[in-house]
Design an enzyme around this catalytic site. Structure first.
Site, short mmCIF file in Angstrom:
data_model
loop_
_atom_site.label_atom_id
_atom_site.label_comp_id
_atom_site.label_asym_id
_atom_site.label_seq_id
_atom_site.Cartn_x
_atom_site.Cartn_y
_atom_site.Cartn_z
N LYS A 60 0.76 -0.99 -0.11
CA LYS A 60 0.14 0.12 0.12
C LYS A 60 1.99 1.16 -0.24
O LYS A 60 1.84 0.87 0.91
CB LYS A 60 -0.45 0.34 0.72
CG LYS A 60 -1.51 1.06 1.58
CD LYS A 60 -3.14 0.74 0.30
CE LYS A 60 -4.26 2.36 0.75
NZ LYS A 60 -5.42 2.17 -0.65
N CYS A 63 -1.87 10.63 -7.02
CA CYS A 63 -3.24 9.91 -5.15
C CYS A 63 -4.23 11.31 -6.01
O CYS A 63 -3.88 12.53 -5.26
CB CYS A 63 -3.00 10.13 -4.36
SG CYS A 63 -4.55 9.36 -2.90
#
Length: 224
Positions: free
Chosen positions: A47, A140
């Site tokens: 992650k 992101c």
């Protein structure tokens, strides 16, 4: 013979399968990464980590299957906001020892809230034995109030200039994860920036930040 057809390499790292996971909703824990390790995935990608643990956006934030109808492609949608257990969790000896059993490259993904965080995490990762590469996520789209670095070319260059001067840089291959670009001039511009620095590989693409879905039957629309 089929297995050999699927073999490849990324940044000089041999992969028995050309497919491996993205740093997404199902990569936050070592238990989740162990499932990837036990699959046919060619590598294990963590992650995207922040400097400290982060809870992410409010629930619900992940839909596993978006049903657009029988005649349309299916997919998933998320607005995670980088929930993760912090860089120290993903580079801990315990985590690395657990994943080592799968004999696959382990790649650490970083996505600091600010440049200083990225530098600290990069320094930590570079000094960690047992990993294979580092991915710096500059794309992101789901952090409220935080623009996508990959779309700000001046900031992108500032980040690359800073991280490539970190002590021990080059110990592991470093790739950068980029957002989707929709204009040819943007492809040229970002390429001109990247080739100035010793970046080993590029990951594309991160999530498209938003989309508009139009129901052909009712002609109604809504944002996804």
């Amino acid at each position: 013979e089929t297995k050999k057809m699927l073999e490849t390499s990324v940044a000089g790292i041999s992969l028995k399968c050309c497919l491996y996971n993205a740093s997404g909703p199902r990569t936050g824990s070592i238990e989740a990464l162990a499932k990837i390790g036990s699959s046919k995935s060619g590598a294990i990608l963590s992650k995207s980590a922040t400097l400290v643990k982060q809870d992410g956006n409010q629930l619900p934030r992940f839909i596993n299957q978006v049903n657009l109808g029988d005649d349309y492609s299916q997919g998933s949608i998320n607005s995670e906001g980088l929930p993760n257990l912090g860089i120290d969790y993903y580079i801990s000896a315990e985590s690395i020892d657990t994943l080592k059993a799968y004999q696959k490259p382990y790649i650490i993904s970083l996505s600091g809230i600010k440049l200083a965080d990225n530098i600290i995490m990069l320094e930590k990762a570079l000094e960690t034995p047992g990993i294979s590469a580092i991915e710096l996520n500059l794309a992101c789209p789901n952090i409220p109030g935080k623009p996508i670095i990959g779309y700000d070319f001046e900031q992108l260059e500032t980040v690359l200039a800073a991280i490539t001067t970190v002590e021990s840089f080059g110990r592991y291959p470093l790739g950068i994860k980029l957002p989707p670009y929709f204009d040819v001039s943007h492809f040229h511009k970002v390429a001109e920036i990247i080739i100035k620095y010793p970046i080993t590989y590029v990951v594309t693409i991160n999530t498209i930040g938003n989309a508009l879905f139009v129901d052909a039957e009712t002609e109604s629309e809504g944002f996804l």
